[in-house]
Design a protein around this motif. Structure first.
Motif, short mmCIF file in Angstrom:
data_model
loop_
_atom_site.label_atom_id
_atom_site.label_comp_id
_atom_site.label_asym_id
_atom_site.label_seq_id
_atom_site.Cartn_x
_atom_site.Cartn_y
_atom_site.Cartn_z
N ALA A 115 21.98 4.61 -2.81
CA ALA A 115 22.19 5.55 -1.71
C ALA A 115 21.54 5.10 -0.40
O ALA A 115 21.60 5.82 0.60
CB ALA A 115 21.67 6.93 -2.10
N GLN A 116 20.91 3.92 -0.38
CA GLN A 116 20.12 3.51 0.78
C GLN A 116 20.86 2.60 1.77
O GLN A 116 20.28 2.16 2.76
CB GLN A 116 18.86 2.78 0.30
N GLY A 117 22.12 2.30 1.53
CA GLY A 117 22.85 1.33 2.34
C GLY A 117 22.80 1.56 3.84
O GLY A 117 22.45 0.65 4.61
N ASP A 118 23.15 2.75 4.30
CA ASP A 118 23.15 3.02 5.74
C ASP A 118 21.75 2.94 6.33
O ASP A 118 21.55 2.42 7.43
CB ASP A 118 23.76 4.40 6.03
N LEU A 119 20.78 3.46 5.59
CA LEU A 119 19.40 3.40 6.07
C LEU A 119 18.93 1.95 6.20
O LEU A 119 18.38 1.56 7.24
CB LEU A 119 18.48 4.17 5.11
#
Length: 135
Positions: free
Chosen positions: A24-28
Protein backbone atom coordinates in the motif's frame (compact mmCIF):
# COMPACT_ATOMS: atom_id res chain seq x y z
CA UNK A 1 -3.69 5.65 4.20
CA UNK A 2 -3.30 9.29 3.38
CA UNK A 3 -0.38 11.68 3.38
CA UNK A 4 0.46 15.35 2.98
CA UNK A 5 3.83 17.00 2.43
CA UNK A 6 4.69 20.34 3.96
CA UNK A 7 8.14 21.93 4.16
CA UNK A 8 10.03 18.66 3.85
CA UNK A 9 7.86 16.74 6.33
CA UNK A 10 5.49 14.02 5.21
CA UNK A 11 2.56 13.42 7.55
CA UNK A 12 1.23 9.93 6.89
CA UNK A 13 -1.98 8.66 8.50
CA UNK A 14 -2.67 4.97 8.89
CA UNK A 15 -6.21 4.00 9.93
CA UNK A 16 -6.05 0.21 9.49
CA UNK A 17 -3.36 -2.49 9.78
CA UNK A 18 -3.76 -3.17 6.05
CA UNK A 19 -2.80 0.43 5.26
CA UNK A 20 0.67 -0.23 6.72
CA UNK A 21 1.40 -3.10 4.32
CA UNK A 22 4.31 -2.60 1.92
CA UNK A 23 1.94 -3.12 -1.03
CA UNK A 24 0.00 0.00 0.00
CA UNK A 25 3.05 2.32 0.10
CA UNK A 26 3.61 2.89 -3.64
CA UNK A 27 2.33 6.47 -3.93
CA UNK A 28 4.01 7.50 -0.69
CA UNK A 29 7.39 6.04 -1.64
CA UNK A 30 7.20 7.65 -5.07
CA UNK A 31 6.58 11.04 -3.42
CA UNK A 32 9.42 10.45 -0.95
CA UNK A 33 11.83 9.60 -3.78
CA UNK A 34 10.82 12.70 -5.75
CA UNK A 35 11.28 14.99 -2.75
CA UNK A 36 14.60 13.33 -1.86
CA UNK A 37 16.00 14.52 -5.16
CA UNK A 38 15.60 18.08 -3.90
CA UNK A 39 16.13 17.98 -0.15
CA UNK A 40 16.35 15.85 2.99
CA UNK A 41 12.96 14.96 4.41
CA UNK A 42 11.21 13.70 7.50
CA UNK A 43 8.27 11.38 7.99
CA UNK A 44 5.65 11.44 10.71
CA UNK A 45 3.53 8.30 10.77
CA UNK A 46 0.28 8.82 12.67
CA UNK A 47 -1.05 5.38 13.58
CA UNK A 48 -4.72 5.14 14.55
CA UNK A 49 -5.62 3.49 17.86
CA UNK A 50 -7.51 0.94 15.76
CA UNK A 51 -4.13 -0.42 14.62
CA UNK A 52 -3.35 -2.92 17.38
CA UNK A 53 -0.26 -4.58 15.89
CA UNK A 54 2.39 -4.16 13.20
CA UNK A 55 3.29 -7.06 10.92
CA UNK A 56 7.00 -7.93 10.79
CA UNK A 57 7.03 -7.08 7.08
CA UNK A 58 6.38 -3.38 7.81
CA UNK A 59 9.61 -2.51 9.66
CA UNK A 60 11.54 -4.81 7.32
CA UNK A 61 10.21 -2.87 4.32
CA UNK A 62 11.07 0.51 5.82
CA UNK A 63 14.50 -0.73 6.91
CA UNK A 64 15.32 -1.53 3.29
CA UNK A 65 14.15 1.92 2.22
CA UNK A 66 16.19 3.70 4.88
CA UNK A 67 19.32 1.84 3.73
CA UNK A 68 18.92 3.59 0.36
CA UNK A 69 21.02 6.74 0.86
CA UNK A 70 19.28 8.47 -2.06
CA UNK A 71 16.08 8.59 0.02
CA UNK A 72 17.63 11.27 2.30
CA UNK A 73 15.30 10.57 5.23
CA UNK A 74 16.51 12.55 8.26
CA UNK A 75 14.02 11.30 10.84
CA UNK A 76 10.89 9.23 11.32
CA UNK A 77 8.40 9.89 14.12
CA UNK A 78 5.65 7.41 14.90
CA UNK A 79 2.66 8.85 16.73
CA UNK A 80 0.67 6.22 18.56
CA UNK A 81 -0.95 5.45 21.89
CA UNK A 82 -0.73 1.70 21.39
CA UNK A 83 2.03 -0.02 23.42
CA UNK A 84 2.54 -2.73 20.77
CA UNK A 85 3.18 -0.09 18.09
CA UNK A 86 5.56 1.75 20.45
CA UNK A 87 7.52 -1.49 20.95
CA UNK A 88 7.64 -2.06 17.17
CA UNK A 89 8.86 1.53 16.73
CA UNK A 90 11.62 1.06 19.29
CA UNK A 91 12.69 -2.13 17.52
CA UNK A 92 12.77 -0.29 14.22
CA UNK A 93 14.81 2.48 15.83
CA UNK A 94 17.31 -0.08 17.09
CA UNK A 95 17.59 -1.59 13.61
CA UNK A 96 18.48 1.86 12.26
CA UNK A 97 21.29 2.18 14.81
CA UNK A 98 22.61 -1.33 14.19
CA UNK A 99 22.29 -0.88 10.43
CA UNK A 100 24.41 2.27 10.66
CA UNK A 101 21.86 4.44 8.86
CA UNK A 102 21.58 8.17 9.45
CA UNK A 103 17.84 7.91 10.14
CA UNK A 104 16.65 8.65 13.67
CA UNK A 105 13.37 7.04 14.74
CA UNK A 106 11.25 7.87 17.82
CA UNK A 107 7.77 7.08 19.07
CA UNK A 108 5.51 9.90 20.28
CA UNK A 109 2.06 10.14 21.80
CA UNK A 110 1.55 13.76 20.73
CA UNK A 111 1.41 14.94 17.10
CA UNK A 112 2.53 18.49 17.85
CA UNK A 113 5.65 17.28 19.64
CA UNK A 114 6.38 14.75 16.89
CA UNK A 115 6.10 17.20 14.00
CA UNK A 116 8.30 19.71 15.83
CA UNK A 117 10.96 17.02 16.37
CA UNK A 118 10.85 15.84 12.74
CA UNK A 119 10.95 19.41 11.42
CA UNK A 120 14.01 20.19 13.56
CA UNK A 121 15.74 17.06 12.24
CA UNK A 122 15.01 18.07 8.64
CA UNK A 123 16.35 21.59 9.21
CA UNK A 124 19.51 20.16 10.77
CA UNK A 125 19.97 17.69 7.89
CA UNK A 126 19.66 20.48 5.34
CA UNK A 127 22.60 22.30 6.94
CA UNK A 128 24.86 19.21 6.78
CA UNK A 129 27.10 18.65 3.77
CA UNK A 130 27.08 15.26 2.09
CA UNK A 131 24.56 12.72 0.77
CA UNK A 132 21.89 13.32 3.40
CA UNK A 133 22.19 17.07 3.64
CA UNK A 134 22.83 20.07 1.48
CA UNK A 135 24.08 19.56 -2.03
Amino acid sequence: MSFVHRAGVFVVRYDTPEALSPAAQGDLVAALRKTSLLQPLGIMFVVSPSVQWVSHEVPSYWTELTKDRTMRIAAIAVVTTNPAVVVATRGFSTSQILGNTSVTVRPFSDETEAVAWVTAAVVAARSQPGPGGAR
